[in-house]
Enzyme design. Structure first.
Site, short mmCIF file in Angstrom:
data_model
loop_
_atom_site.label_atom_id
_atom_site.label_comp_id
_atom_site.label_asym_id
_atom_site.label_seq_id
_atom_site.Cartn_x
_atom_site.Cartn_y
_atom_site.Cartn_z
N ASP A 212 0.86 -1.18 0.00
CA ASP A 212 0.00 0.00 0.00
C ASP A 212 0.90 1.24 0.00
O ASP A 212 1.44 1.61 -1.03
CB ASP A 212 -0.91 -0.10 1.24
CG ASP A 212 -1.94 0.98 1.32
OD1 ASP A 212 -2.39 1.48 0.28
OD2 ASP A 212 -2.34 1.35 2.46
N THR B 125 5.53 -0.67 5.31
CA THR B 125 5.75 -1.96 5.98
C THR B 125 6.86 -2.74 5.28
O THR B 125 7.81 -3.21 5.92
CB THR B 125 4.45 -2.79 5.97
OG1 THR B 125 3.43 -2.03 6.62
CG2 THR B 125 4.62 -4.13 6.67
N ASP C 265 -7.86 -8.07 6.48
CA ASP C 265 -8.89 -7.81 7.49
C ASP C 265 -9.31 -6.36 7.53
O ASP C 265 -8.64 -5.47 7.02
CB ASP C 265 -8.36 -8.17 8.88
CG ASP C 265 -7.34 -7.13 9.39
OD1 ASP C 265 -6.38 -6.85 8.65
OD2 ASP C 265 -7.53 -6.58 10.49
N ARG D 253 -11.01 -12.09 7.54
CA ARG D 253 -9.83 -12.78 7.00
C ARG D 253 -10.22 -14.11 6.37
O ARG D 253 -9.52 -14.63 5.50
CB ARG D 253 -8.80 -13.05 8.10
CG ARG D 253 -8.16 -11.79 8.68
CD ARG D 253 -6.91 -12.17 9.47
NE ARG D 253 -6.45 -11.12 10.36
CZ ARG D 253 -5.63 -10.12 9.99
NH1 ARG D 253 -5.22 -10.03 8.75
NH2 ARG D 253 -5.23 -9.23 10.87
P1 IMP Z 1 1.73 -0.24 3.93
O1 IMP Z 1 2.76 -0.23 4.99
O2 IMP Z 1 0.92 1.03 3.88
O3 IMP Z 1 2.24 -0.63 2.55
O4 IMP Z 1 0.64 -1.26 4.37
C1 IMP Z 1 0.75 -2.57 4.22
C2 IMP Z 1 -0.17 -3.26 5.20
O5 IMP Z 1 -1.40 -2.55 5.41
C3 IMP Z 1 -0.53 -4.59 4.60
O6 IMP Z 1 0.35 -5.57 5.06
C4 IMP Z 1 -1.94 -4.80 5.07
O7 IMP Z 1 -1.92 -5.52 6.28
C5 IMP Z 1 -2.50 -3.43 5.35
N1 IMP Z 1 -3.41 -2.99 4.25
C6 IMP Z 1 -3.17 -2.10 3.28
N2 IMP Z 1 -4.23 -1.94 2.47
C7 IMP Z 1 -5.18 -2.79 2.94
C8 IMP Z 1 -6.51 -3.10 2.52
O8 IMP Z 1 -7.06 -2.60 1.51
N3 IMP Z 1 -7.16 -4.03 3.27
C9 IMP Z 1 -6.61 -4.62 4.37
N4 IMP Z 1 -5.37 -4.35 4.79
C10 IMP Z 1 -4.66 -3.45 4.08
#
Ligand code: IMP
Ligand code: MG
Length: 191
Positions: A110, A114, A166, A172
Site C-alpha cells: 500500500d 511496511t 482484514d 480474513r
Molecule cells: P503499507 O505499509 O501502507 O504498505 O501497508 C501494508 C499493510 O497494510 C498490509 O500488510 C496490510 O496488512 C495493510 N493494508 C493495506 N491496504 C489494505 C486493505 O485494503 N485491506 C486490508 N489491509 C490493508
C-alpha cells in the site's frame, strides 16, 4: 469445495474484486516465477502476519523447493482503513537468514512503509538473495518508493478484505477478496 462464482456476495461487501479461483490460478504462476528465480535452491520464506497467512499457505504449496518458514508480525492499522504513521515491529524473526535465499511475502503493498521496514530488517541480516512477493499492489497509494519483485494483482485504491486481509481483524476467512461497504468502514461496532 463450492466455486466462488456460486457463493453469494457477503452482505458486508460492496463487490468482489478477485475471486478464489483467480487467486489460486495466479498463485500457480507466481510459484513458477519463484522457481525461475531460485532454481532448486532452498528458500527461507518470511511471511508478514497476520495478513499474509492464507497467501503464504497457498503459495508455499506451489513451490517444490526445500523451504523453511518464519513469520514476522507487524502492526500498521489500528482498526482503521488508512495506514497510521509508522509500522511497528511486534514480533521479529526466529530463523537465521544470513546467506540464505529469502522470499518475503505480504498480502498487500500500500504506502510501502511496511515492506520498506521489513526489507531493511532482512537486508541487515545479509541474506544471499531477497525476493519480495505480494498478492496485491495498490500502486497509486505509495508514500515511499518500494517495488515488489512479484505482484499477484494490481488494484485501485479501494479498501479490500478477505483471503487473509482484514478490517479490525474481521473478514480474513472470506474466500474471495472484496471491497468492504464504505458505511462499515466507519462503523463503531467493528472497532
Ligand atoms: P503499507 O505499509 O501502507 O504498505 O501497508 C501494508 C499493510 O497494510 C498490509 O500488510 C496490510 O496488512 C495493510 N493494508 C493495506 N491496504 C489494505 C486493505 O485494503 N485491506 C486490508 N489491509 C490493508
Ligand atoms: Mg499486513
Amino acid at each position: 469445495m463450492p466455486d466462488s462464482k456460486d457463493t453469494p456476495l457477503h452482505p458486508d461487501l460492496e463487490s468482489v474484486l478477485v475471486t478464489q479461483s483467480q487467486i489460486l490460478g495466479r498463485i500457480k504462476e507466481l510459484g513458477q516465477q519463484i522457481k525461475e528465480i531460485h532454481g532448486e535452491e532452498e528458500i527461507t520464506i518470511i511471511s508478514i502476519i497476520n495478513g499474509a497467512i492464507m497467501f503464504t499457505a497457498d503459495l508455499m504449496r506451489e513451490i517444490d523447493n526445500p523451504v523453511r518458514l518464519d513469520c514476522i508480525r507487524i502492526s500498521s492499522y489500528q482498526n482503521e482503513t488508512k495506514s497510521m504513521g509508522t509500522p511497528k515491529l511486534i514480533h521479529s524473526l526466529t530463523l537465521d537468514i544470513a546467506n540464505r535465499n529469502v522470499l518475503l511475502i505480504d498480502d498487500i503493498l500500500d504506502t510501502g512503509k511496511t515492506l520498506e521496514m521489513v526489507s531493511d530488517i532482512i537486508n541487515k541480516l545479509e541474506p544471499a538473495k531477497l525476493t519480495v512477493c505480494v498478492l496485491l499492489d495498490k500502486e497509486g497509494r505509495r508514500e515511499v518508493k518500494f517495488d515488489a519483485d512479484l505482484v499477484g494483482f494490481k488494484i485501485s485504491d479501494k479498501f479490500v478484505v478477505g483471503y487473509g486481509l482484514d478490517f479490525a481483524e474481521r473478514y480474513r476467512n472470506l474466500r474471495d477478496i472484496g471491497v468492504l461497504n464504505s458505511d462499515l468502514q466507519n462503523s463503531p461496532e467493528l472497532a
